[in-house]
Write a protein that holds these residues in place. Structure first.
Motif, mmCIF file in Angstrom:
data_model
loop_
_atom_site.group_PDB
_atom_site.id
_atom_site.type_symbol
_atom_site.label_atom_id
_atom_site.label_comp_id
_atom_site.label_asym_id
_atom_site.label_seq_id
_atom_site.Cartn_x
_atom_site.Cartn_y
_atom_site.Cartn_z
ATOM 1 N N ARG A 35 15.548 -5.463 26.576
ATOM 2 C CA ARG A 35 16.894 -5.884 26.182
ATOM 3 C C ARG A 35 17.052 -7.388 26.436
ATOM 4 N NH1 ARG A 35 19.337 -1.883 28.440
ATOM 5 N NH2 ARG A 35 19.736 -2.884 30.427
ATOM 6 N N ALA A 36 16.548 -7.863 27.588
ATOM 7 C CA ALA A 36 16.626 -9.295 27.893
ATOM 8 C C ALA A 36 15.788 -10.109 26.909
ATOM 9 C CB ALA A 36 16.145 -9.544 29.327
ATOM 10 N N GLU A 37 14.633 -9.584 26.521
ATOM 11 C CA GLU A 37 13.786 -10.292 25.560
ATOM 12 C C GLU A 37 14.458 -10.379 24.194
ATOM 13 O OE1 GLU A 37 9.197 -10.243 23.888
ATOM 14 O OE2 GLU A 37 9.816 -8.737 25.356
ATOM 15 N N VAL A 38 15.111 -9.299 23.768
ATOM 16 C CA VAL A 38 15.819 -9.308 22.484
ATOM 17 C C VAL A 38 16.987 -10.288 22.538
ATOM 18 C CG1 VAL A 38 17.294 -7.920 20.964
ATOM 19 C CG2 VAL A 38 15.102 -7.014 21.747
ATOM 20 N N GLU A 39 17.721 -10.293 23.633
ATOM 21 C CA GLU A 39 18.842 -11.232 23.762
ATOM 22 C C GLU A 39 18.358 -12.676 23.742
ATOM 23 O OE1 GLU A 39 20.838 -9.993 27.321
ATOM 24 O OE2 GLU A 39 21.547 -8.122 26.418
ATOM 25 N N ALA A 40 17.228 -12.951 24.412
ATOM 26 C CA ALA A 40 16.671 -14.311 24.420
ATOM 27 C C ALA A 40 16.213 -14.705 23.019
ATOM 28 C CB ALA A 40 15.516 -14.399 25.414
ATOM 29 N N MET A 41 15.591 -13.770 22.305
ATOM 30 C CA MET A 41 15.121 -14.050 20.942
ATOM 31 C C MET A 41 16.310 -14.312 20.016
ATOM 32 S SD MET A 41 12.300 -14.161 18.977
ATOM 33 C CE MET A 41 11.063 -13.142 19.731
ATOM 34 N N ARG A 42 17.368 -13.543 20.156
ATOM 35 C CA ARG A 42 18.558 -13.761 19.331
ATOM 36 C C ARG A 42 19.189 -15.119 19.629
ATOM 37 N NH1 ARG A 42 20.830 -7.610 19.771
ATOM 38 N NH2 ARG A 42 19.683 -6.814 17.970
#
Length: 92
Positions: A35-42
């Motif tokens: 979830r943190a990786e997706v938020e960082a990518m977004r």
């Protein structure tokens, strides 16, 4: 499902099919690292979209425009066979 791995960018870019997207989103509900990786990518994608494109130097623009100017006329086309010859290999 194991961690999302390379599917993170596919999820952020909207490239997953319906089934894969549902699986990825349900994985995110329980996996804080993904979830943190997706938020960082977004956030990164959003930041990149907000940046201005590179400015083209004026001298480069002028050089490219000069390349488009018509040059000298083309030389006449050379034909491989004389125009009066109607035979090929000695046969009419």
């Amino acid at each position: 499902m194991s961690h999302l791995g390379e599917r993170v960018s596919a999820l952020v870019d909207g490239e997953l099919n319906h089934h894969e997207r549902d699986r990825a989103l349900s994985h995110l509900a329980f996996c804080a690292p993904c979830r943190a990786e997706v938020e960082a990518m977004r956030a990164l994608k959003s930041r990149l979209r907000s940046l201005d494109g590179p400015a083209m130097p004026a001298d480069l623009t002028m050089s490219l425009l000069r390349m488009a100017d018509p040059g000298d006329p083309l030389p006449p086309r050379e034909r491989p066979f004389p125009s009066g010859s109607r035979t090929f290999g000695g046969a009419p």
